[in-house]
Design a protein around this motif. Structure first.
Motif, mmCIF file in Angstrom:
data_model
loop_
_atom_site.group_PDB
_atom_site.id
_atom_site.type_symbol
_atom_site.label_atom_id
_atom_site.label_comp_id
_atom_site.label_asym_id
_atom_site.label_seq_id
_atom_site.Cartn_x
_atom_site.Cartn_y
_atom_site.Cartn_z
ATOM 1 N N GLU A 1 10.411 4.274 7.934
ATOM 2 C CA GLU A 1 10.987 3.125 8.637
ATOM 3 C C GLU A 1 12.359 3.452 9.222
ATOM 4 O O GLU A 1 12.714 2.978 10.298
ATOM 5 N N ILE A 2 13.120 4.276 8.538
ATOM 6 C CA ILE A 2 14.424 4.694 9.060
ATOM 7 C C ILE A 2 14.252 5.504 10.345
ATOM 8 O O ILE A 2 15.038 5.391 11.280
ATOM 9 N N PHE A 3 13.185 6.305 10.405
ATOM 10 C CA PHE A 3 12.957 7.120 11.589
ATOM 11 C C PHE A 3 12.250 6.365 12.711
ATOM 12 O O PHE A 3 11.784 6.973 13.663
ATOM 13 N N GLY A 4 12.126 5.056 12.591
ATOM 14 C CA GLY A 4 11.667 4.262 13.712
ATOM 15 C C GLY A 4 10.280 3.679 13.609
ATOM 16 O O GLY A 4 9.842 2.999 14.533
ATOM 17 N N PHE A 5 9.566 3.936 12.537
ATOM 18 C CA PHE A 5 8.250 3.329 12.384
ATOM 19 C C PHE A 5 8.403 1.848 12.048
ATOM 20 O O PHE A 5 9.307 1.480 11.294
ATOM 21 N N PRO A 6 7.526 1.005 12.551
ATOM 22 C CA PRO A 6 7.542 -0.393 12.107
ATOM 23 C C PRO A 6 7.184 -0.472 10.620
ATOM 24 O O PRO A 6 6.539 0.428 10.075
ATOM 25 N N THR A 7 7.587 -1.557 9.987
ATOM 26 C CA THR A 7 7.399 -1.680 8.541
ATOM 27 C C THR A 7 5.935 -1.589 8.140
ATOM 28 O O THR A 7 5.587 -0.899 7.181
ATOM 29 N N SER A 8 5.070 -2.259 8.878
ATOM 30 C CA SER A 8 3.646 -2.237 8.516
ATOM 31 C C SER A 8 3.051 -0.834 8.670
ATOM 32 O O SER A 8 2.254 -0.403 7.835
ATOM 33 N N LEU A 9 3.435 -0.112 9.704
ATOM 34 C CA LEU A 9 2.932 1.247 9.893
ATOM 35 C C LEU A 9 3.520 2.203 8.855
ATOM 36 O O LEU A 9 2.821 3.087 8.351
ATOM 37 N N ALA A 10 4.800 2.011 8.524
ATOM 38 C CA ALA A 10 5.423 2.858 7.508
ATOM 39 C C ALA A 10 4.740 2.673 6.152
ATOM 40 O O ALA A 10 4.470 3.643 5.445
ATOM 41 N N LEU A 11 4.429 1.428 5.797
ATOM 42 C CA LEU A 11 3.699 1.188 4.556
ATOM 43 C C LEU A 11 2.262 1.667 4.656
ATOM 44 O O LEU A 11 1.697 2.163 3.682
ATOM 45 N N GLY A 12 1.662 1.535 5.836
ATOM 46 C CA GLY A 12 0.288 1.981 6.039
ATOM 47 C C GLY A 12 0.134 3.481 5.934
ATOM 48 O O GLY A 12 -0.931 3.980 5.567
ATOM 49 N N VAL A 13 1.163 4.220 6.250
ATOM 50 C CA VAL A 13 1.123 5.677 6.125
ATOM 51 C C VAL A 13 1.644 6.115 4.757
ATOM 52 O O VAL A 13 1.055 6.970 4.091
ATOM 53 N N GLY A 14 2.748 5.522 4.310
ATOM 54 C CA GLY A 14 3.397 5.945 3.072
ATOM 55 C C GLY A 14 2.608 5.629 1.826
ATOM 56 O O GLY A 14 2.533 6.451 0.902
ATOM 57 N N LEU A 15 1.988 4.454 1.772
ATOM 58 C CA LEU A 15 1.252 4.055 0.575
ATOM 59 C C LEU A 15 0.033 4.932 0.312
ATOM 60 O O LEU A 15 -0.088 5.498 -0.777
ATOM 61 N N PRO A 16 -0.877 5.122 1.273
ATOM 62 C CA PRO A 16 -2.029 5.985 0.973
ATOM 63 C C PRO A 16 -1.642 7.442 0.723
ATOM 64 O O PRO A 16 -2.228 8.104 -0.134
ATOM 65 N N LEU A 17 -0.655 7.929 1.469
ATOM 66 C CA LEU A 17 -0.245 9.322 1.302
ATOM 67 C C LEU A 17 0.345 9.564 -0.086
ATOM 68 O O LEU A 17 -0.018 10.534 -0.760
ATOM 69 N N SER A 18 1.219 8.687 -0.526
ATOM 70 C CA SER A 18 1.817 8.880 -1.852
ATOM 71 C C SER A 18 0.804 8.625 -2.966
ATOM 72 O O SER A 18 0.797 9.343 -3.966
ATOM 73 N N LEU A 19 -0.073 7.637 -2.812
ATOM 74 C CA LEU A 19 -1.078 7.377 -3.839
ATOM 75 C C LEU A 19 -2.067 8.532 -3.960
ATOM 76 O O LEU A 19 -2.426 8.928 -5.067
ATOM 77 N N LEU A 20 -2.494 9.062 -2.839
ATOM 78 C CA LEU A 20 -3.437 10.180 -2.875
ATOM 79 C C LEU A 20 -2.798 11.423 -3.496
ATOM 80 O O LEU A 20 -3.403 12.089 -4.343
ATOM 81 N N THR A 21 -1.573 11.709 -3.114
ATOM 82 C CA THR A 21 -0.880 12.866 -3.672
ATOM 83 C C THR A 21 -0.675 12.717 -5.177
ATOM 84 O O THR A 21 -0.949 13.649 -5.945
ATOM 85 N N CYS A 22 -0.217 11.556 -5.609
ATOM 86 C CA CYS A 22 0.013 11.345 -7.039
ATOM 87 C C CYS A 22 -1.296 11.330 -7.819
ATOM 88 O O CYS A 22 -1.334 11.793 -8.959
ATOM 89 N N LEU A 23 -2.366 10.832 -7.225
ATOM 90 C CA LEU A 23 -3.666 10.851 -7.894
ATOM 91 C C LEU A 23 -4.155 12.282 -8.098
ATOM 92 O O LEU A 23 -4.633 12.641 -9.179
ATOM 93 N N LEU A 24 -3.993 13.116 -7.086
ATOM 94 C CA LEU A 24 -4.397 14.518 -7.213
ATOM 95 C C LEU A 24 -3.543 15.258 -8.249
ATOM 96 O O LEU A 24 -4.063 16.074 -9.021
ATOM 97 N N VAL A 25 -2.260 14.971 -8.286
ATOM 98 C CA VAL A 25 -1.385 15.594 -9.279
ATOM 99 C C VAL A 25 -1.758 15.113 -10.682
ATOM 100 O O VAL A 25 -1.758 15.892 -11.637
ATOM 101 N N TRP A 26 -2.134 13.830 -10.820
ATOM 102 C CA TRP A 26 -2.540 13.293 -12.119
ATOM 103 C C TRP A 26 -3.791 14.001 -12.635
ATOM 104 O O TRP A 26 -3.873 14.355 -13.800
ATOM 105 N N PHE A 27 -4.774 14.209 -11.747
ATOM 106 C CA PHE A 27 -5.982 14.914 -12.154
ATOM 107 C C PHE A 27 -5.685 16.359 -12.534
ATOM 108 O O PHE A 27 -6.240 16.887 -13.503
ATOM 109 N N GLN A 28 -4.803 17.010 -11.800
ATOM 110 C CA GLN A 28 -4.441 18.394 -12.111
ATOM 111 C C GLN A 28 -3.698 18.471 -13.445
ATOM 112 O O GLN A 28 -3.961 19.359 -14.256
#
Length: 123
Positions: free
Chosen positions: A76-103
């Motif tokens: 959002e600081i780099f100019g993304f609208p709030t909904s798009l920033a959450l739409g990109v940030g939420l799945p990306l962080s959840l997927l990464t943390c889920l993969l790290v949890w399984f590992q």
């Protein structure tokens, strides 16, 4: 034409980073205690995997929330609208943390079955 937030969420960026770092320190301490307990009771059967998953889930959930908040705020600081920033940030962080949890879970199960000496990567 361009989207510029009037007040970028710098505070949320630092709060997310703080949450992720403090939760990471808590996870590190918890992992050290679990491994130390395994070494002290090496002759007995280690605690069940459900109990260490409960111990690790709270700090790991904090890391996930902090990472999501940090990533969404940064976008959002780099100019993304709030909904798009959450739409990109939420799945990306959840997927990464889920993969790290399984590992992490597979590594701890491996250490539980084969012993901690099997994880020695230096030799």
């Amino acid at each position: 034409m361009y989207y510029y937030p009037l007040q970028p969420p710098y505070c949320l960026l630092f709060v997310g980073l703080f949450i992720a770092i403090t939760s990471g320190a808590a996870l590190s301490g918890t992992l050290k205690l679990v491994v130390q307990k395994w070494q002290n009771t090496s002759t007995e059967k280690p605690q069940s995997s459900a109990s260490w998953k409960q111990l690790l889930s709270v700090p790991f959930l904090g890391i996930t929330i902090g990472t999501c908040l940090f990533l969404a705020s940064g976008l959002e600081i780099f100019g993304f609208p709030t909904s798009l920033a959450l739409g990109v940030g939420l799945p990306l962080s959840l997927l990464t943390c889920l993969l790290v949890w399984f590992q992490l879970g597979s590594m701890l199960n491996f250490a539980e079955r084969k012993g901690l000496q099997a994880l020695d990567l230096d030799s």
